[in-house]
Write a protein that holds these residues in place. Structure first.
Motif, PDB file in Angstrom:
ATOM      1  N   GLN A 191       3.851  77.164  43.893  1.00  0.00           N
ATOM      2  CA  GLN A 191       4.022  77.760  42.638  1.00  0.00           C
ATOM      3  C   GLN A 191       5.400  77.978  42.161  1.00  0.00           C
ATOM      4  N   THR A 192       6.215  77.205  42.713  1.00  0.00           N
ATOM      5  CA  THR A 192       7.622  77.141  41.815  1.00  0.00           C
ATOM      6  C   THR A 192       7.744  76.228  40.623  1.00  0.00           C
ATOM      7  N   VAL A 193       6.633  75.559  40.604  1.00  0.00           N
ATOM      8  CA  VAL A 193       6.510  74.529  39.308  1.00  0.00           C
ATOM      9  C   VAL A 193       5.597  75.418  38.414  1.00  0.00           C
ATOM     10  N   PRO A 194       5.417  74.829  37.209  1.00  0.00           N
ATOM     11  CA  PRO A 194       4.359  75.404  36.244  1.00  0.00           C
ATOM     12  C   PRO A 194       3.091  75.023  36.630  1.00  0.00           C
ATOM     13  N   PRO A 195       1.993  75.721  36.543  1.00  0.00           N
ATOM     14  CA  PRO A 195       0.446  75.246  37.084  1.00  0.00           C
ATOM     15  C   PRO A 195       0.080  74.345  35.968  1.00  0.00           C
ATOM     16  N   LEU A 196      -0.965  73.647  36.653  1.00  0.00           N
ATOM     17  CA  LEU A 196      -1.509  72.301  36.085  1.00  0.00           C
ATOM     18  C   LEU A 196      -2.469  73.179  35.066  1.00  0.00           C
ATOM     19  N   VAL A 197      -3.064  74.283  35.245  1.00  0.00           N
ATOM     20  CA  VAL A 197      -4.154  75.077  34.362  1.00  0.00           C
ATOM     21  C   VAL A 197      -3.606  76.501  34.188  1.00  0.00           C
ATOM     22  N   ASP A 198      -3.659  76.692  33.118  1.00  0.00           N
ATOM     23  CA  ASP A 198      -3.175  78.311  32.718  1.00  0.00           C
ATOM     24  C   ASP A 198      -4.262  78.730  31.635  1.00  0.00           C
ATOM     25  N   LEU A 199      -5.193  79.411  32.093  1.00  0.00           N
ATOM     26  CA  LEU A 199      -6.156  79.991  30.918  1.00  0.00           C
ATOM     27  C   LEU A 199      -6.226  81.283  30.781  1.00  0.00           C
ATOM     28  N   LEU A 200      -6.290  81.954  29.547  1.00  0.00           N
ATOM     29  CA  LEU A 200      -6.537  83.339  29.287  1.00  0.00           C
ATOM     30  C   LEU A 200      -7.798  83.395  29.058  1.00  0.00           C
ATOM     31  N   GLY A 201      -8.364  84.441  29.807  1.00  0.00           N
ATOM     32  CA  GLY A 201      -9.863  84.834  29.288  1.00  0.00           C
ATOM     33  C   GLY A 201     -11.037  83.800  29.401  1.00  0.00           C
ATOM     34  N   PRO A 202     -10.967  82.906  30.531  1.00  0.00           N
ATOM     35  CA  PRO A 202     -11.818  82.087  30.646  1.00  0.00           C
ATOM     36  C   PRO A 202     -13.022  82.473  31.139  1.00  0.00           C
ATOM     37  N   THR A 203     -14.140  81.765  30.932  1.00  0.00           N
ATOM     38  CA  THR A 203     -15.332  82.020  31.275  1.00  0.00           C
ATOM     39  C   THR A 203     -15.539  81.304  32.713  1.00  0.00           C
ATOM     40  N   ALA A 205     -17.530  79.456  33.852  1.00  0.00           N
ATOM     41  CA  ALA A 205     -18.064  77.906  33.882  1.00  0.00           C
ATOM     42  C   ALA A 205     -16.530  77.025  33.129  1.00  0.00           C
ATOM     43  N   GLN A 206     -15.914  77.690  32.383  1.00  0.00           N
ATOM     44  CA  GLN A 206     -14.331  77.085  31.983  1.00  0.00           C
ATOM     45  C   GLN A 206     -13.544  76.876  33.186  1.00  0.00           C
ATOM     46  N   ALA A 207     -13.489  77.717  34.155  1.00  0.00           N
ATOM     47  CA  ALA A 207     -12.577  77.662  35.341  1.00  0.00           C
ATOM     48  C   ALA A 207     -13.110  76.790  36.289  1.00  0.00           C
ATOM     49  N   ARG A 208     -14.400  76.652  36.417  1.00  0.00           N
ATOM     50  CA  ARG A 208     -15.078  75.441  36.938  1.00  0.00           C
ATOM     51  C   ARG A 208     -14.761  74.120  36.738  1.00  0.00           C
ATOM     52  N   ALA A 209     -14.773  73.963  35.393  1.00  0.00           N
ATOM     53  CA  ALA A 209     -14.367  72.881  34.702  1.00  0.00           C
ATOM     54  C   ALA A 209     -13.228  72.412  34.969  1.00  0.00           C
ATOM     55  N   ALA A 210     -12.106  73.355  34.809  1.00  0.00           N
ATOM     56  CA  ALA A 210     -10.736  73.109  34.885  1.00  0.00           C
ATOM     57  C   ALA A 210     -10.514  72.627  36.407  1.00  0.00           C
ATOM     58  N   VAL A 211     -10.931  73.268  37.324  1.00  0.00           N
ATOM     59  CA  VAL A 211     -10.590  72.873  38.724  1.00  0.00           C
ATOM     60  C   VAL A 211     -11.481  71.215  39.073  1.00  0.00           C
ATOM     61  N   HIS A 212     -12.452  71.004  38.449  1.00  0.00           N
ATOM     62  CA  HIS A 212     -13.035  69.622  38.288  1.00  0.00           C
ATOM     63  C   HIS A 212     -12.241  68.666  37.868  1.00  0.00           C
ATOM     64  N   GLN A 213     -11.334  69.056  36.871  1.00  0.00           N
ATOM     65  CA  GLN A 213     -10.646  68.323  35.721  1.00  0.00           C
ATOM     66  C   GLN A 213      -9.621  67.863  36.759  1.00  0.00           C
ATOM     67  N   VAL A 214      -8.720  68.913  37.328  1.00  0.00           N
ATOM     68  CA  VAL A 214      -7.809  68.650  38.185  1.00  0.00           C
ATOM     69  C   VAL A 214      -7.956  67.758  39.485  1.00  0.00           C
ATOM     70  N   GLY A 215      -9.207  67.990  39.883  1.00  0.00           N
ATOM     71  CA  GLY A 215      -9.671  66.993  40.956  1.00  0.00           C
ATOM     72  C   GLY A 215      -9.425  67.494  42.307  1.00  0.00           C
ATOM     73  N   GLN A 216     -10.035  66.854  43.512  1.00  0.00           N
ATOM     74  CA  GLN A 216      -9.910  67.649  44.764  1.00  0.00           C
ATOM     75  C   GLN A 216      -8.802  67.145  45.601  1.00  0.00           C
ATOM     76  N   GLY A 217      -8.058  66.192  45.114  1.00  0.00           N
ATOM     77  CA  GLY A 217      -7.064  65.687  46.078  1.00  0.00           C
ATOM     78  C   GLY A 217      -7.333  65.289  47.290  1.00  0.00           C
ATOM     79  N   GLY A 218      -6.828  65.904  48.225  1.00  0.00           N
ATOM     80  CA  GLY A 218      -6.919  65.494  49.717  1.00  0.00           C
ATOM     81  C   GLY A 218      -7.820  66.446  50.160  1.00  0.00           C
ATOM     82  N   LEU A 219      -8.758  67.189  49.533  1.00  0.00           N
ATOM     83  CA  LEU A 219      -9.737  68.187  50.182  1.00  0.00           C
ATOM     84  C   LEU A 219     -10.870  67.360  50.517  1.00  0.00           C
TER      85      LEU A 219
END
Length: 319
Positions: A191-203, A205-219
């Motif tokens: 968290q010492t760097v700016p977030p990849l996603v920063d949404l105000l008042g998301p639904t 569904a929008q939050a889920r879509a943002a997570v999918h867009q960033v991707g799962q990385g090493g998970l």
């Protein structure tokens, strides 16, 4: 009929065992376990591999103690609560009048994720009180930080001592008070760097879509899917039960994903929210219960700006 230090009691006797050597550990644990077996009480060991081996070697031959895998039992606080509540209910249904357990939080849990284990230690004073349980929670003073030991004293009503005594903890704090305390939430290094996603008042569904867009990385796929569910539940809770504005932020790295959900409200009123399933339909209770089972660390913070919940999937820092 209950035996030992729990004789004449009802409900849960929750003791801490703080030891400074292997000999001190065995001096308390072996009589505790042997006494349970001699009284025909279901008796369990849920320690890590090293301490389990010490205890196993020190017990008299053919002592009928059941060894549980401490790493499996103490993967996440809610998983431990769910497992133990079912175990206790089943044993009492089979006629047990007292159950004995010696357990320990794994070493990884004593570091940056200790806060949710401290909440676990406090919450189980209530969560297990429906059953005739006598348990000891072992803490090695050589490897446990002073802050951890202070929380141990605040969350355990009693101490088991090497000389065979069972003494009240003068620093014990009732769970309804302990769980409402505001604890610091040190930032994840990510968290010492700016977030990849920063949404105000998301639904949600929008939050889920943002997570999918960033991707799962090493998970792993299952870890990522669980995290998406946790994000959805947490954003939904913020929108339904918090105060606007709700803000969702997301960071991702090679070994973990971190999300925060903030709102301007005070957070859940139920001190057990997240650690126990909501039995009365309390606002947000089910969502927080799901979230705590879907992430590898959940922590929160209250201040004059509102309430923030942080979710971590993958490997928390320092673990």
């Amino acid at each position: 009929m209950r035996t030992g230090a729990a004789a004449g009691r009802t409900g849960y006797l929750h003791e801490a065992l703080c030891y400074g050597s292997d000999e001190e550990l065995l001096a308390v644990v072996v009589p505790f376990l042997v006494g349970g077996v001699e009284a025909n009480e279901p008796t369990f060991v849920a320690l890590g591999e090293r301490t389990s081996n010490l205890v196993r070697a020190a017990l008299p031959a053919d002592t009928k103690v059941e060894f549980l895998s401490g790493g499996d039992v103490y993967g996440r606080p809610t998983a431990a609560i769910r497992m133990y509540r079912q175990l206790l209910a089943d044993l009492v249904a089979d006629g047990a009048t007292q159950i004995r357990i010696i357990g320990e939080v794994p070493p990884a849990g004593l570091g940056p994720t200790w806060d949710w284990w401290a909440r676990y230690e406090s919450a189980i004073n209530h969560a297990y009180d429906d059953w005739p349980l006598w348990s000891m929670c072992a803490y090695d003073t050589r490897t446990s930080a002073s802050g951890v030991l202070a929380d141990v004293a605040a969350t355990h009503p009693c101490f088991a001592t090497v000389d065979g005594r069972h003494v009240p903890s003068v620093d014990y704090v009732a769970p309804e008070t302990f769980l409402r305390q505001t604890r610091p939430m040190p930032p994840d290094p990510m968290q010492t760097v700016p977030p990849l996603v920063d949404l105000l008042g998301p639904t949600a569904a929008q939050a889920r879509a943002a997570v999918h867009q960033v991707g799962q990385g090493g998970l792993r796929d299952d870890e990522f899917d669980d995290f998406v569910v946790a994000v959805s539940e947490t954003v939904t809770n913020g929108l339904r039960h918090g105060r606007p504005p709700v803000r969702f932020r997301l960071w991702a790295g090679a070994d973990r994903i971190v999300a925060t959900v903030s709102d301007a409200g005070p957070g859940p009123l139920n001190p057990y929210a997240g650690l126990l399933p909501s039995a009365n339909g309390a606002p947000g209770g089910l969502g927080l219960w799901i979230t705590h089972q879907s992430c590898n660390h959940v922590t929160y913070h209250r201040d004059d700006q509102g309430f923030t919940l942080r979710l971590t999937a993958g490997r928390p820092p320092g673990v």
